[in-house]
Design a protein around this motif. Structure first.
Motif, mmCIF file in Angstrom:
data_model
loop_
_atom_site.group_PDB
_atom_site.id
_atom_site.type_symbol
_atom_site.label_atom_id
_atom_site.label_comp_id
_atom_site.label_asym_id
_atom_site.label_seq_id
_atom_site.Cartn_x
_atom_site.Cartn_y
_atom_site.Cartn_z
ATOM 1 N N THR A 161 -44.424 73.636 -38.699
ATOM 2 C CA THR A 161 -45.622 73.247 -37.960
ATOM 3 C C THR A 161 -45.202 72.839 -36.546
ATOM 4 O O THR A 161 -44.014 72.786 -36.218
ATOM 5 C CB THR A 161 -46.318 72.076 -38.663
ATOM 6 N N ASP A 192 -50.777 68.600 -39.539
ATOM 7 C CA ASP A 192 -51.340 69.903 -39.863
ATOM 8 C C ASP A 192 -51.072 70.189 -41.336
ATOM 9 O O ASP A 192 -49.986 69.874 -41.835
ATOM 10 C CB ASP A 192 -50.726 71.017 -39.008
ATOM 11 N N GLY A 211 -53.428 67.115 -43.467
ATOM 12 C CA GLY A 211 -53.640 66.964 -42.035
ATOM 13 C C GLY A 211 -53.871 65.517 -41.653
ATOM 14 O O GLY A 211 -53.282 64.603 -42.221
ATOM 15 N N ARG A 218 -53.249 68.056 -33.984
ATOM 16 C CA ARG A 218 -52.341 69.022 -33.379
ATOM 17 C C ARG A 218 -53.076 70.369 -33.240
ATOM 18 O O ARG A 218 -53.647 70.660 -32.222
ATOM 19 C CB ARG A 218 -51.077 69.174 -34.235
ATOM 20 N N THR A 220 -54.949 71.808 -36.311
ATOM 21 C CA THR A 220 -56.055 71.811 -37.266
ATOM 22 C C THR A 220 -57.035 70.684 -36.970
ATOM 23 O O THR A 220 -56.610 69.558 -36.685
ATOM 24 C CB THR A 220 -55.504 71.641 -38.691
ATOM 25 N N THR A 240 -61.724 70.999 -44.375
ATOM 26 C CA THR A 240 -61.672 70.774 -42.935
ATOM 27 C C THR A 240 -63.046 70.387 -42.409
ATOM 28 O O THR A 240 -64.047 71.029 -42.729
ATOM 29 C CB THR A 240 -61.176 72.037 -42.207
#
Length: 255
Positions: A161, A192, A211, A218, A220, A240
């Motif tokens: 990541t 993330d 996350g 960052r 996401t 999300t």
């Protein structure tokens, strides 16, 4: 089916209030069996940040276990950091690094933070011999037939990541945990999400990262993982904020 909400890096003091409210509403509506919080509850380990974090955790209304993140150690007070690093965590200590025993699964804590290290960046991970031995001892006591998840703050292997973990002794710890029967390692730190399968000595261990619900995103948007456990296996779904369908996570990697 057993359902876990895996959340990390809320960073009270720099939390995203809308993201925290979104997560709270989902917990109340969907009632997961437990919440696993893999560290960085606070931004600077201030008392008011821990107080806000405790109120949040208690308000979830489900079993919770919390790992210590690098931001949860005193930042501005070197005396506290070196000699009493967990003093400000007394408000949440009953939830900190506590194993969870749920239908079909055991959650085992592993400490990856250190008050000091032989390198300049102390925010990165470290697995001490004592921390690993404690985790292995807890694994040995898990009844046969249960999945075993390790909960820690730093990824034990780099997830590729934007942010790195560079966890000292992480690779060796991952091998030892795999040999002991671990099925997955739940982590945070990099802000993330990821889900990477590592093949170790004929056994698959998944490194699963959540996350963040903070302002410090960052790539996401604010997110957490939902882990669905049943029939001896499990699936991981990325949830999300402001993204309609839940997204399955899994990347394969041969080790």
């Amino acid at each position: 089916m057993t359902r876990l909400f895996h959340v990390s890096d809320v960073h009270f003091g720099r939390e995203d209030a809308a993201a925290v409210a979104w997560f709270d509403a989902l917990v109340k509506a969907e009632k997961p069996d437990a919440v696993v919080m893999t560290g960085d509850l606070t931004m600077r380990a201030r008392r008011r940040e821990f107080a806000a974090g405790l109120a949040w955790l208690q308000g979830l209304g489900v079993p919770v276990t919390v790992e210590v993140g690098n931001h949860d150690l005193p930042y501005f007070n070197p005396i506290d950091r070196f000699f009493r690093p967990y003093r400000r965590m007394t408000a949440v200590e009953r939830m900190v690094e506590q194993p969870l025993d749920l239908p079909g699964i055991a959650i085992i804590p592993l400490v990856t933070t250190a008050r000091a290290q032989w390198r300049l960046n102390w925010s990165k991970g470290k697995v001490s011999r004592a921390a690993l031995e404690r985790a292995l001892s807890l694994i040995a006591a898990v009844p046969e037939g249960r999945l075993i998840f390790i909960a820690c703050h730093h990824p034990l292997a780099e997830p590729e990541t934007r942010m790195s973990a560079r966890t000292h002794n992480g690779a060796q710890a991952l091998v030892a945990l795999a040999r002991a029967g671990a099925d997955a390692v739940l982590t945070g730190h990099v802000h993330d999400p990821f889900d990477i399968a590592h093949e170790i000595e004929g056994r698959t261990v998944r490194m699963i990262g959540a996350g963040t619900l903070s302002e410090r995103i960052r790539i996401t948007p604010p997110s957490f993982n939902e882990i669905r456990i049943g029939d001896g296996g499990f699936d991981v779904v990325q949830r999300t904020m402001d993204l309609a369908p839940a997204t399955p996570l899994l990347r394969e990697r041969a080790e």
